[in-house]
Scaffold this motif. Sequence first.
Motif, PDB file in Angstrom:
ATOM      1  N   LEU A   1      17.816  -8.347  17.818  1.00  0.00           N
ATOM      2  CA  LEU A   1      18.993  -8.402  16.951  1.00  0.00           C
ATOM      3  C   LEU A   1      19.845  -7.155  17.129  1.00  0.00           C
ATOM      4  O   LEU A   1      19.334  -6.042  17.286  1.00  0.00           O
ATOM      5  N   SER A   2      21.165  -7.347  17.078  1.00  0.00           N
ATOM      6  CA  SER A   2      22.086  -6.229  17.297  1.00  0.00           C
ATOM      7  C   SER A   2      22.224  -5.341  16.066  1.00  0.00           C
ATOM      8  O   SER A   2      22.751  -4.233  16.162  1.00  0.00           O
ATOM      9  N   HIS A   3      21.788  -5.810  14.906  1.00  0.00           N
ATOM     10  CA  HIS A   3      21.872  -5.002  13.694  1.00  0.00           C
ATOM     11  C   HIS A   3      20.677  -5.310  12.797  1.00  0.00           C
ATOM     12  O   HIS A   3      19.995  -6.319  12.970  1.00  0.00           O
ATOM     13  N   GLU A   4      20.394  -4.416  11.839  1.00  0.00           N
ATOM     14  CA  GLU A   4      19.270  -4.595  10.930  1.00  0.00           C
ATOM     15  C   GLU A   4      19.520  -5.788  10.013  1.00  0.00           C
ATOM     16  O   GLU A   4      20.641  -6.015   9.551  1.00  0.00           O
ATOM     17  N   VAL A   5      18.449  -6.562   9.751  1.00  0.00           N
ATOM     18  CA  VAL A   5      18.525  -7.696   8.841  1.00  0.00           C
ATOM     19  C   VAL A   5      17.392  -7.577   7.828  1.00  0.00           C
ATOM     20  O   VAL A   5      16.258  -7.278   8.200  1.00  0.00           O
ATOM     21  N   TYR A   6      17.696  -7.789   6.559  1.00  0.00           N
ATOM     22  CA  TYR A   6      16.718  -7.677   5.490  1.00  0.00           C
ATOM     23  C   TYR A   6      16.577  -9.040   4.803  1.00  0.00           C
ATOM     24  O   TYR A   6      17.574  -9.694   4.475  1.00  0.00           O
ATOM     25  N   PHE A   7      15.336  -9.475   4.607  1.00  0.00           N
ATOM     26  CA  PHE A   7      15.082 -10.764   3.970  1.00  0.00           C
ATOM     27  C   PHE A   7      14.418 -10.537   2.612  1.00  0.00           C
ATOM     28  O   PHE A   7      13.447  -9.781   2.507  1.00  0.00           O
ATOM     29  N   GLY A   8      14.935 -11.215   1.589  1.00  0.00           N
ATOM     30  CA  GLY A   8      14.276 -11.154   0.298  1.00  0.00           C
ATOM     31  C   GLY A   8      12.948 -11.894   0.334  1.00  0.00           C
ATOM     32  O   GLY A   8      11.965 -11.467  -0.253  1.00  0.00           O
ATOM     33  N   GLU A   9      12.905 -13.025   1.056  1.00  0.00           N
ATOM     34  CA  GLU A   9      11.694 -13.841   1.078  1.00  0.00           C
ATOM     35  C   GLU A   9      11.616 -14.617   2.388  1.00  0.00           C
ATOM     36  O   GLU A   9      12.609 -15.205   2.831  1.00  0.00           O
ATOM     37  N   ILE A  10      10.445 -14.602   3.012  1.00  0.00           N
ATOM     38  CA  ILE A  10      10.193 -15.384   4.229  1.00  0.00           C
ATOM     39  C   ILE A  10       8.919 -16.191   4.015  1.00  0.00           C
ATOM     40  O   ILE A  10       7.901 -15.638   3.563  1.00  0.00           O
ATOM     41  N   ASP A  11       8.963 -17.451   4.342  1.00  0.00           N
ATOM     42  CA  ASP A  11       7.802 -18.324   4.178  1.00  0.00           C
ATOM     43  C   ASP A  11       7.429 -18.925   5.534  1.00  0.00           C
ATOM     44  O   ASP A  11       8.187 -19.695   6.116  1.00  0.00           O
ATOM     45  N   LEU A  12       6.249 -18.541   6.035  1.00  0.00           N
ATOM     46  CA  LEU A  12       5.726 -19.099   7.284  1.00  0.00           C
ATOM     47  C   LEU A  12       4.429 -19.859   7.040  1.00  0.00           C
ATOM     48  O   LEU A  12       3.577 -19.949   7.919  1.00  0.00           O
ATOM     49  N   SER A  13       4.270 -20.408   5.857  1.00  0.00           N
ATOM     50  CA  SER A  13       3.065 -21.164   5.523  1.00  0.00           C
ATOM     51  C   SER A  13       2.972 -22.427   6.376  1.00  0.00           C
ATOM     52  O   SER A  13       3.976 -22.972   6.840  1.00  0.00           O
ATOM     53  N   ASN A  14       1.731 -22.876   6.575  1.00  0.00           N
ATOM     54  CA  ASN A  14       1.479 -24.149   7.264  1.00  0.00           C
ATOM     55  C   ASN A  14       2.120 -24.212   8.647  1.00  0.00           C
ATOM     56  O   ASN A  14       2.781 -25.184   9.006  1.00  0.00           O
ATOM     57  N   ASN A  15       1.953 -23.150   9.426  1.00  0.00           N
ATOM     58  CA  ASN A  15       2.509 -23.125  10.776  1.00  0.00           C
ATOM     59  C   ASN A  15       1.442 -22.969  11.847  1.00  0.00           C
ATOM     60  O   ASN A  15       1.747 -22.626  12.986  1.00  0.00           O
ATOM     61  N   ASN A  16       0.187 -23.208  11.466  1.00  0.00           N
ATOM     62  CA  ASN A  16      -0.916 -23.163  12.433  1.00  0.00           C
ATOM     63  C   ASN A  16      -1.000 -21.809  13.139  1.00  0.00           C
ATOM     64  O   ASN A  16      -1.209 -21.729  14.353  1.00  0.00           O
ATOM     65  N   LEU A  17      -0.837 -20.738  12.368  1.00  0.00           N
ATOM     66  CA  LEU A  17      -0.926 -19.385  12.914  1.00  0.00           C
ATOM     67  C   LEU A  17      -2.382 -18.952  12.943  1.00  0.00           C
ATOM     68  O   LEU A  17      -3.067 -18.995  11.926  1.00  0.00           O
ATOM     69  N   SER A  18      -2.856 -18.514  14.093  1.00  0.00           N
ATOM     70  CA  SER A  18      -4.263 -18.143  14.255  1.00  0.00           C
ATOM     71  C   SER A  18      -4.437 -16.636  14.157  1.00  0.00           C
ATOM     72  O   SER A  18      -3.472 -15.880  14.006  1.00  0.00           O
ATOM     73  N   GLN A  19      -5.690 -16.196  14.275  1.00  0.00           N
ATOM     74  CA  GLN A  19      -5.990 -14.774  14.195  1.00  0.00           C
ATOM     75  C   GLN A  19      -5.384 -13.998  15.369  1.00  0.00           C
ATOM     76  O   GLN A  19      -5.225 -12.779  15.309  1.00  0.00           O
ATOM     77  N   ASP A  20      -5.028 -14.706  16.432  1.00  0.00           N
ATOM     78  CA  ASP A  20      -4.480 -14.035  17.611  1.00  0.00           C
ATOM     79  C   ASP A  20      -3.162 -13.328  17.320  1.00  0.00           C
ATOM     80  O   ASP A  20      -2.766 -12.417  18.056  1.00  0.00           O
ATOM     81  N   ILE A  21      -2.448 -13.747  16.242  1.00  0.00           N
ATOM     82  CA  ILE A  21      -1.144 -13.135  15.960  1.00  0.00           C
ATOM     83  C   ILE A  21      -1.265 -11.991  14.960  1.00  0.00           C
ATOM     84  O   ILE A  21      -0.246 -11.428  14.545  1.00  0.00           O
ATOM     85  N   VAL A  22      -2.495 -11.638  14.580  1.00  0.00           N
ATOM     86  CA  VAL A  22      -2.693 -10.610  13.565  1.00  0.00           C
ATOM     87  C   VAL A  22      -1.966  -9.315  13.912  1.00  0.00           C
ATOM     88  O   VAL A  22      -1.300  -8.701  13.078  1.00  0.00           O
ATOM     89  N   ASP A  23      -2.087  -8.880  15.169  1.00  0.00           N
ATOM     90  CA  ASP A  23      -1.510  -7.600  15.573  1.00  0.00           C
ATOM     91  C   ASP A  23       0.006  -7.566  15.393  1.00  0.00           C
ATOM     92  O   ASP A  23       0.593  -6.485  15.294  1.00  0.00           O
ATOM     93  N   PHE A  24       0.644  -8.746  15.371  1.00  0.00           N
ATOM     94  CA  PHE A  24       2.099  -8.777  15.299  1.00  0.00           C
ATOM     95  C   PHE A  24       2.622  -8.985  13.884  1.00  0.00           C
ATOM     96  O   PHE A  24       3.811  -8.805  13.646  1.00  0.00           O
ATOM     97  N   VAL A  25       1.756  -9.377  12.954  1.00  0.00           N
ATOM     98  CA  VAL A  25       2.233  -9.684  11.604  1.00  0.00           C
ATOM     99  C   VAL A  25       2.821  -8.454  10.937  1.00  0.00           C
ATOM    100  O   VAL A  25       3.904  -8.494  10.352  1.00  0.00           O
ATOM    101  N   GLY A  26       2.093  -7.327  11.003  1.00  0.00           N
ATOM    102  CA  GLY A  26       2.594  -6.112  10.386  1.00  0.00           C
ATOM    103  C   GLY A  26       3.930  -5.691  10.984  1.00  0.00           C
ATOM    104  O   GLY A  26       4.863  -5.322  10.269  1.00  0.00           O
ATOM    105  N   LYS A  27       4.038  -5.767  12.325  1.00  0.00           N
ATOM    106  CA  LYS A  27       5.279  -5.395  12.994  1.00  0.00           C
ATOM    107  C   LYS A  27       6.409  -6.353  12.612  1.00  0.00           C
ATOM    108  O   LYS A  27       7.568  -5.945  12.446  1.00  0.00           O
ATOM    109  N   PHE A  28       6.061  -7.631  12.471  1.00  0.00           N
ATOM    110  CA  PHE A  28       7.054  -8.633  12.070  1.00  0.00           C
ATOM    111  C   PHE A  28       7.616  -8.301  10.687  1.00  0.00           C
ATOM    112  O   PHE A  28       8.827  -8.323  10.461  1.00  0.00           O
ATOM    113  N   LEU A  29       6.724  -7.977   9.751  1.00  0.00           N
ATOM    114  CA  LEU A  29       7.168  -7.680   8.398  1.00  0.00           C
ATOM    115  C   LEU A  29       7.988  -6.397   8.348  1.00  0.00           C
ATOM    116  O   LEU A  29       8.963  -6.295   7.608  1.00  0.00           O
ATOM    117  N   LEU A  30       7.580  -5.422   9.124  1.00  0.00           N
ATOM    118  CA  LEU A  30       8.336  -4.175   9.156  1.00  0.00           C
ATOM    119  C   LEU A  30       9.741  -4.405   9.717  1.00  0.00           C
ATOM    120  O   LEU A  30      10.704  -3.769   9.300  1.00  0.00           O
TER     121      LEU A  30
END
Length: 528
Positions: free
Chosen positions: A99-128
Motif C-alpha cells: 500500500l502507498s499509504h498507511e491504512v487503519y481498520f477499526g475491525e477486521i473479521d477473517l473468521s471461517n477462512n480455513n486458516l491453518s497454523q502455518d500462517i501463525v508467523d504472519f498474523v502478528g505482522k498482519f495485525l501490526l
Amino acid sequence: IFGATNSISQNILGSKIHRLYLFQCFSELKFSKMYKVVGNLFQFGKLDISGSTLSPNGIDTIISVLNKSSTVHWNELNLSRCNLGDDGFYYLFNCLATLSHEVYFGEIDLSNNNLSQDIVDFVGKFLLKCKAQKFYASNNPITKDDAQVTYFVMEYAFAATGLTTSLSLVVNKQENMIFVGAENHFILQFLNDKYMLSGLCCVNCHINVDVIEKLTDLFNHKYLKTLYFWNSEIKADQLNQVLTTMLPQKSHYQLFLFVYENSMKEDISYDLLLSDKLSLFTFILLSKVSFILRSVTNTHVSHMIISNLMVPNFGDLQNVFLSNCEVCNKTTELLLKTLTKCGSISKVFLFKNNLKITYLKQFIIDISKLQTLRTVLVYEGNMTVNDVLLLGGNLKSNNRVDFILMNKIALFGYKCTNAELEYLVKQQMSFRYFHLEYCDIEEQFVALLYLLLENCFYFKMTNCSLEIPTAIHLFLLLSNFTTIKYLVLRWNKVTSDAGGALASVISSNNRFEKLYLGGNKLGSGAIK
C-alpha cells in the motif's frame, strides 16, 4: 446482478446509510470486475462481503480501492467465510505491504477462512500492518487446538509489543480474547459471565485491582483457563492474588499463565509458582530478572519463547527455571545460545524435563562456562546415581559456579548455599546418597541438612569449612540417623575439640560399613 449493484451504489451515495452488507453477493469473476462499484461503497468505511468467494483478483480489487482512496481510517472490513485459505491470507498480507499509504481498520473479521497454523508467523505482522482495533479469527483450524491457540497468541503477543493502539482480538468465537494497549474500562467490559472467557491475553495494558477482582471471579466460575499478561502493568501482589485463587481449582482445570512485566522485581511468590499445589498448571513467567518455563509440552511454544528472550527489555535477565517441559536437543541449543548473549545470567534451574542424558551433560558443561553464572541446580530423573556423582566431579574445575546435581535419590552439591537447600526442603525432597564439597557449613545449613537426610544411606562431606560449634552440631545431628551406612568426612579441618561429638556419632550407630575421616586435624586424643 452487476447492473443492480452498480445502480444501488450510485443511488445511495448521498443517503444516510452508514453500513452496507453484501452477504454472498460476489463471485470470483464479478468481484474482480467491480472495483469501481466497491470503491463507491467504501466511502461508508464499513464493508461486509462475508460469504463471498474471494480470489486473488478480488483481493487485488480491495487493494486498488485502498490505494486510490484518500480515506485512512476504515471502520470495518468483514472477509469472513470468503474461502481465503492460507494462500489467500498470504496474498492479502503481501498486498497490504505494498500500500502507498498507511491504512487503519477499526475491525477486521477473517473468521471461517480455513486458516491453518502455518500462517501463525504472519498474523502478528498482519495485525501490526492493519493496526486494527478488533480482529476476529474464530472457527479456523488454527484455533481448534489449545496448543495451536497458545502458539498463535504467544506469537502475536511478541509481535504486538510495540503496538500502542487499543485492540481486542477474538481467537475462538468469544472464548479467547486479546487486549492490546487497553485501559481498564476497555478490558472490564468483556470480563463478565456473559462471555465465559476461556482465554485472555493483555498486551501493553494497565491491570488494576478491579481487573484482578474480575479475573478471580472468572477463575471461581471455572471459565478462564488461559491467561497472559504481556508487558502489562501488573504488580507482584496482584499476581500473587491470582495465583492464590488458582490453588483450589479441580484437577481437570489447567491454566497457562504468561507474565512479562519489566518493572516487576523479586517479590513474586516463587513458592507458589513452583509449588506442587500448582503442578497441574502451565506457567511462563517472564519478569525483568527472571524467566520460568513450567509444564510447557508444546516444543514450538518453548522454542519461540526462548528465541525471543533476547529482545532489549531482557538485557538484565538473571534467573532461568525450566520444569516439566518437553525439552529436546534443539531446546538446549537455543537456550544456551540465548543465555550466552544475555550476558547477565546468574542462576539456571532445570527440573524434570526428561532430557536425554548425553544432551543434558553437554548442556550443563557448556552452561557452566558462562562468566556471569554463579548457580546451577539440576534435577533430572533419567540421571543415574553414577551420572550425578561423576558429572558433579567433572564440574569441580569451574570454581566460579556453585551447583547441585540430583535425581530422585542422589545429590551432589558443590559450593551450594542455604538458598539451594531451602528450596529442596520446600520441595519435601529426601536423598539416599548425599555428597557435598566445598560448602560453607553454618548453623542454618546444618538445620536444613537435618530435613533432607531422613532416608540417607550414603553421606559424604569433603573440603567443607567447619567451625567447632558447627561441627559439633553436625555430628550430633548425624547421630540421629541410623540409616547412614557410609560416612565420609574427609578434609573438613575437624579438630580434636569436636572429637567427642564425632565419637558420639560412631557409638550411636554401630552399623557403619565404611567410615572415612582422613585429612582432618583430630589429634591422638580425639582418635582414641
